[in-house]
Design an enzyme around this catalytic site. Structure first.
Site, PDB file in Angstrom:
ATOM      1  N   GLY A 302       0.739  -1.265   0.000  1.00  0.00           N
ATOM      2  CA  GLY A 302       0.000   0.000   0.000  1.00  0.00           C
ATOM      3  C   GLY A 302       0.765   1.310   0.000  1.00  0.00           C
ATOM      4  N   SER A 305       2.346   5.302  -5.034  1.00  0.00           N
ATOM      5  CA  SER A 305       1.705   6.596  -5.276  1.00  0.00           C
ATOM      6  C   SER A 305       0.324   6.476  -5.899  1.00  0.00           C
ATOM      7  CB  SER A 305       2.609   7.442  -6.175  1.00  0.00           C
ATOM      8  OG  SER A 305       2.762   6.804  -7.434  1.00  0.00           O
ATOM      9  N   CYS A 307      -1.659   3.779  -5.194  1.00  0.00           N
ATOM     10  CA  CYS A 307      -2.348   2.726  -4.435  1.00  0.00           C
ATOM     11  C   CYS A 307      -3.458   3.292  -3.570  1.00  0.00           C
ATOM     12  CB  CYS A 307      -1.394   2.032  -3.473  1.00  0.00           C
ATOM     13  SG  CYS A 307      -0.001   1.310  -4.270  1.00  0.00           S
ATOM     14  N   GLY A 363       8.039   3.233  -9.449  1.00  0.00           N
ATOM     15  CA  GLY A 363       6.982   3.347 -10.446  1.00  0.00           C
ATOM     16  C   GLY A 363       6.891   4.799 -10.864  1.00  0.00           C
ATOM     17  N   GLY A 389      -2.364   2.815 -11.361  1.00  0.00           N
ATOM     18  CA  GLY A 389      -2.139   1.658 -10.497  1.00  0.00           C
ATOM     19  C   GLY A 389      -2.613   0.404 -11.217  1.00  0.00           C
ATOM     20  N   SER A 472      12.214  20.584   7.162  1.00  0.00           N
ATOM     21  CA  SER A 472      13.017  19.880   6.140  1.00  0.00           C
ATOM     22  C   SER A 472      12.686  20.360   4.732  1.00  0.00           C
ATOM     23  CB  SER A 472      12.737  18.374   6.197  1.00  0.00           C
ATOM     24  OG  SER A 472      13.085  17.853   7.447  1.00  0.00           O
TER      25      SER A 472
HETATM   26  P1  XMP Z   1       5.331   4.194  -6.776  1.00  0.00           P
HETATM   27  O1  XMP Z   1       5.089   4.933  -5.461  1.00  0.00           O
HETATM   28  O2  XMP Z   1       6.762   4.198  -7.160  1.00  0.00           O
HETATM   29  O3  XMP Z   1       4.929   2.676  -6.447  1.00  0.00           O
HETATM   30  O4  XMP Z   1       4.420   4.694  -7.834  1.00  0.00           O
HETATM   31  C1  XMP Z   1       4.982   1.651  -7.399  1.00  0.00           C
HETATM   32  C2  XMP Z   1       4.396   0.396  -6.793  1.00  0.00           C
HETATM   33  O5  XMP Z   1       3.015   0.538  -6.473  1.00  0.00           O
HETATM   34  C3  XMP Z   1       2.397  -0.750  -6.413  1.00  0.00           C
HETATM   35  N1  XMP Z   1       1.154  -0.697  -7.163  1.00  0.00           N
HETATM   36  C4  XMP Z   1      -0.084  -0.698  -6.605  1.00  0.00           C
HETATM   37  N2  XMP Z   1      -0.475  -0.850  -5.338  1.00  0.00           N
HETATM   38  N3  XMP Z   1      -2.730  -0.632  -6.028  1.00  0.00           N
HETATM   39  C5  XMP Z   1      -1.826  -0.833  -5.039  1.00  0.00           C
HETATM   40  O6  XMP Z   1      -2.203  -0.976  -3.876  1.00  0.00           O
HETATM   41  C6  XMP Z   1      -2.404  -0.481  -7.327  1.00  0.00           C
HETATM   42  O7  XMP Z   1      -3.257  -0.289  -8.193  1.00  0.00           O
HETATM   43  C7  XMP Z   1      -1.001  -0.537  -7.637  1.00  0.00           C
HETATM   44  N4  XMP Z   1      -0.321  -0.465  -8.803  1.00  0.00           N
HETATM   45  C8  XMP Z   1       0.996  -0.555  -8.465  1.00  0.00           C
HETATM   46  C9  XMP Z   1       3.367  -1.735  -7.019  1.00  0.00           C
HETATM   47  O8  XMP Z   1       3.942  -2.460  -5.961  1.00  0.00           O
HETATM   48  C10 XMP Z   1       4.366  -0.815  -7.712  1.00  0.00           C
HETATM   49  O9  XMP Z   1       5.629  -1.393  -7.899  1.00  0.00           O
END
Ligand code: XMP
Length: 480
Positions: A302, A305, A307, A363, A389, A472
Site C-alpha cells: 500500500g 503513489s 495505491c 513506479g 495503479g 526539512s
Molecule cells: P510508486 O510509489 O513508485 O509505487 O508509484 C509503485 C508500486 O506501487 C504498487 N502498485 C499498486 N499498489 N494498487 C496498489 O495498492 C495499485 O493499483 C497498484 N499499482 C501498483 C506496485 O507495488 C508498484 O511497484
C-alpha cells in the site's frame, strides 16, 4: 480478548538519517553496487516497476544500461510478453548467438515487416541447412518499389561479406569492423554455416555503458512479472525461454496460501532462474517466502503513489517499518529485499536502503520518462505521461480478462485498489537515474558509508515531528 499493544508504524517522512562522522571525501568514492537477488548483482540499486505504464522493453533496456534492472509487466498476451523480453536480451550482447535470419525466397515486404516488428536493422540470409548466403540491411530495402521480389535479389552476397570465425576475440572483431567500416560481422564456421553475429553497435555500447547489468553472455539483464493464477506457469516458461533473468511474482498480498503454492511451483519448474517473491510487509511473510525458495523478497503493501489499498481495505504497513521488520528476517538468510513503492526522491531511496533494503522499485519516478510506455499528454502547455495503479479499475478489468476469460465482464464487481493519473514528463530515464543515484551517494556519505552494507550498519534513524518535517522542506520563500 487480550491484544498486543498497538505498534507505531513509520514511513519515510517520519524519519531522518542522523549525519555522522564520515571518512568519505567525495561522492564518487561511494559505491552503490548491490544485489537484486541472491544471484544477480547490479551497479545501482534501482528496479523499474512491473506496471503497464512503466516497464516494457525500452525502459528495461534503459535501466539495465544504467546498472539497474527493469521488470516487464505481465498485462500482455504471453507471446508479446516474451517478445518484450527478447528485445531486451537482443538489445546488445558480445555475440548474438541466434541472429535473425531469413530464407532467400522470402519477400522484401516480409523483411520490412519483420524488421519493424523486431526492431532489427539487418537480416542474415541463410539456406535450409544454415549456410550463410548474404545480408540484407534496412538500407538495401529503402528505395525498393517491387516489394514482392525475393530478398536474395537485394542482399549483399556472401562473397562480398567480411566474416570471422566463431571464436574471434572481441578486440579482433572490433578491429575488423573498424577497418572495413562495417556494422555487422557474421561469424561462420569452416563449412560456411552461420554461428553468430557481432555488431559494431554492441561493441560501442560496451564502452558507452560500462556499468550495465549483464548476464554471462554479455546480454542486458531483464526481469519479467508473473501472476499466481491462470496461465502463469506457461507465461513463466515463455519468458524464461527468451532469457528472462528473473521472474518477479506480481501479487499485492503474497503472504497467502495461493501465492506460496505458486512460488513452490515456480521454484520447482525453474530451479536455475532467480525468483523474486512478494509483496509482503512483515517479518513472518518474509520468512515464509524465503522458506519456499525466494531469491529476493519484495516489500510494500500500500505505499505506492497510485495505491488505494490502505483506504479500500484498511490494511498495510507504513513502508519504513515494513522494510525494517522484513530486513531483520531476510538478513538471517542473506536474502536481498526490494523496497517497492512510495519513493518520491533520492532521500526516500537512501532511507529505504538504510532500513535494510538492497534495492528500490520505482513506479512514479520513472513513469514520466521518455522510455515509459505511457502516452504523452499536454495540459496547459505542460507535458505529462499517463500513470495508473495496476489495481485501478480499468487495469484490474484488463488483468481479470487475461486471467479468467469470461464472456461479459461485470465491471461493477471489481473493487479497485488503485487510481489512474498522470505525472510530469521528466525526460530520459538515464538523467532521472543520475540525479537519484547522485542524491543517494551524498546520503550515504552523510552516514559515513562507502558501500550499501556499511549503510545498513551505520545508519541511525531519528523519528521527527511534523515541525521537523516542515523545517526539512523549503520554507519561508516564495516560489519563483
Ligand atoms: P510508486 O510509489 O513508485 O509505487 O508509484 C509503485 C508500486 O506501487 C504498487 N502498485 C499498486 N499498489 N494498487 C496498489 O495498492 C495499485 O493499483 C497498484 N499499482 C501498483 C506496485 O507495488 C508498484 O511497484
Amino acid at each position: 480478548m487480550a491484544r498486543e499493544p498497538i505498534r507505531v508504524g513509520l514511513t519515510f517522512d517520519d524519519v531522518l538519517l542522523v549525519p555522522r562522522r564520515s571518512g568519505v571525501t567525495t561522492r564518487s568514492a561511494v559505491d552503490t553496487a548491490t544485489r537484486l537477488t541472491r544471484q544477480i548483482e547490479m551497479a545501482i540499486p534501482v528496479v523499474s516497476a512491473n506496471m503497464d505504464a512503466v516497464t516494457e522493453s525500452e525502459m528495461a533496456i534503459a535501466l539495465a544500461r544504467a546498472g539497474g534492472i527493469g521488470v516487464i509487466h505481465r498485462f500482455l498476451p504471453i507471446d508479446r510478453h516474451a517478445a518484450e523480453v527478447r528485445r531486451v536480451k537482443r538489445a546488445e550482447s558480445v555475440v548474438i548467438e541466434r541472429p535473425y535470419t531469413f530464407s532467400p525466397g522470402q519477400t522484401i515486404r516480409e523483411a520490412i515487416a519483420f524488421m519493424e516488428e523486431h526492431g532489427a536493422a539487418g537480416l542474415l540470409v541463410v539456406d535450409a541447412d544454415g549456410t550463410l548466403l548474404g545480408l540484407v540491411t534496412a538500407r538495401d530495402l529503402l528505395f525498393e518499389d517491387d516489394l514482392d521480389q525475393p530478398v536474395s535479389s537485394v542482399m549483399t552476397p556472401r562473397a562480398r561479406l567480411v566474416t570471422a570465425p566463431p571464436d574471434v576475440g572481441i578486440d579482433e572483431a572490433r578491429a575488423v569492423l573498424h577497418r572495413h567500416r562495417l556494422e555487422k560481422l557474421p561469424l561462420i564456421d569452416g563449412e560456411g554455416k552461420l554461428r553468430g553475429l557481432i555488431t559494431s553497435r554492441d561493441i560501442q555500447s560496451r564502452l558507452k555503458y560500462p556499468h550495465a547489468t549483464k548476464d554471462a553472455k554479455g546480454r542486458l539483464r531483464t526481469g519479467a512479472a508473473v501472476g499466481i493464477r491462470g496461465d502463469y506457469m506457461e507465461r513463466a516458461a515463455a519468458v524464461v525461454v527468451e532469457g528472462a533473468d528473473v521472474l518477479v511474482m506480481d501479487v499485492a498480498h503474497a503472504h497467502t496460501e495461493a501465492a506460496i503454492e505458486a512460488l513452490v511451483r515456480l521454484r520447482q519448474a525453474f530451479p536455475d532462474v532467480s525468483i523474486v517473491a512478494g509483496n509482503v510487509a512483515t517479518a513472518e511473510g518474509t520468512r515464509d517466502l524465503i522458506a519456499r525458495g525466494a531469491d529476493a523478497v519484495k516489500v510494500g503493501v500500500g505505499p505506492g503513489s497510485t495505491c488505494t489499498t490502505r483506504v479500500v481495505t484498511g490494511a498495510g504497513v507504513p513502508q519504513l517499518t515494513a522494510v525494517l521488520d522484513c530486513a531483520q528476517a531476510a538478513a538471517d538468510h542473506g536474502i536481498p529485499l526490494i523496497a517497492d513503492g512510495g519513493i518520491r526522491n533520492s532521500g526516500d531511496m537512501t532511507k529505504a536502503l538504510a532500513a535494510g533494503a538492497s534495492s528500490v522499485m520505482l513506479g512514479n519516478l520513472l513513469a514520466g520518462t521518455q522510455e515509459s510506455p505511457g502516452a504523452l499528454i499536454v495540459r496547459n502547455g505542460r507535458q505529462y505521461k499517463t500513470y495508473r495503479g495496476m489495481a485501478s479499475l480499468w487495469a484490474a478489468a484488463r488483468r481479470r480478462a487475461l486471467e479468467t476469460p469470461v464472456e461479459e465482464e461485470d465491471i461493477s464487481q471489481i473493487v479497485a485498489e488503485g487510481v489512474e493519473a498522470m505525472v510530469p514528463y521528466r525526460g530520459k530515464a538515464a538523467d532521472v537515474l543520475a540525479q537519484l543515484v547522485g542524491g543517494l551517494r551524498s546520503g550515504m556519505s552523510y552516514c559515513g558509508a562507502r558501500v550499501i552494507p556499511e549503510l545498513w550498519e551505520k545508519a541511525e534513524f531519528m523519528h521527527i515531528t511534523v515541525a521537523g518535517l516542515r523545517e526539512s522542506l523549503p520554507h519561508d520563500v516564495e516560489p519563483t
